[in-house]
Design an enzyme around this catalytic site. Structure first.
Site, short mmCIF file in Angstrom:
data_model
loop_
_atom_site.label_atom_id
_atom_site.label_comp_id
_atom_site.label_asym_id
_atom_site.label_seq_id
_atom_site.Cartn_x
_atom_site.Cartn_y
_atom_site.Cartn_z
CB CYS A 19 -5.90 -1.30 6.20
SG CYS A 19 -4.27 -0.77 6.72
CG HIS A 61 -4.17 2.13 1.72
ND1 HIS A 61 -5.39 1.84 2.28
CD2 HIS A 61 -3.24 1.49 2.45
CE1 HIS A 61 -5.20 1.05 3.32
NE2 HIS A 61 -3.90 0.81 3.44
CD GLU A 62 0.40 0.79 1.47
OE1 GLU A 62 1.11 1.02 2.48
OE2 GLU A 62 -0.50 -0.07 1.47
CG HIS A 65 -0.50 3.09 5.92
ND1 HIS A 65 -1.16 2.91 7.12
CD2 HIS A 65 -1.05 2.20 5.06
CE1 HIS A 65 -2.07 1.97 6.99
NE2 HIS A 65 -2.03 1.51 5.74
#
Length: 116
Positions: A19, A61-62, A65
């Site tokens: 990341c 993953h995004e 976030h």
């Protein structure tokens, strides 16, 4: 509203994940192998993105976030313990001097007419 994703099937994949929030480091992280994300484009039109393998990992993953989750929270307990030890020993960890810390850049693109 943030995009969301649905898992397709039960298959998962283990793979290295890093990341930009933790520059220079990566650890093995388990993710779903195939997902379908639903969201909206910059004009407010609905968008669907389907991804497998690396794209599925990126979508998850995004999306994490946007929900305030780092991939470190997804690591198994032993790997997370190792990751945290490596982060604490990183040359930039705990540095009070901003010049010693990793640089976090913001997008030069407008945020839908909003001022930063």
């Amino acid at each position: 509203m943030n995009p969301s994703f649905d898992v397709v099937g039960q298959d998962t994949q283990d793979g290295p994940e890093g990341c930009l929030s933790i520059p220079g480091y990566s650890w093995e992280c388990r993710r779903h192998l195939h997902v379908v994300a639903d969201g909206w484009n910059m004009h407010g039109d609905p968008v669907e993105v389907e991804g497998s393998q690396l794209l599925a990992r990126c979508i998850q993953h995004e999306t994490d976030h946007l929900d305030g989750v780092l991939f470190l929270d997804r690591l198994d307990p032993e790997t997370r313990k190792q990751a945290m030890a490596e982060i604490r020993s990183a040359p930039w960890f705990g540095q009070a001097d901003p010049a010693s810390r990793p640089v976090v850049k913001t997008s030069p693109h407008p945020l839908f007419g909003k001022v930063r």
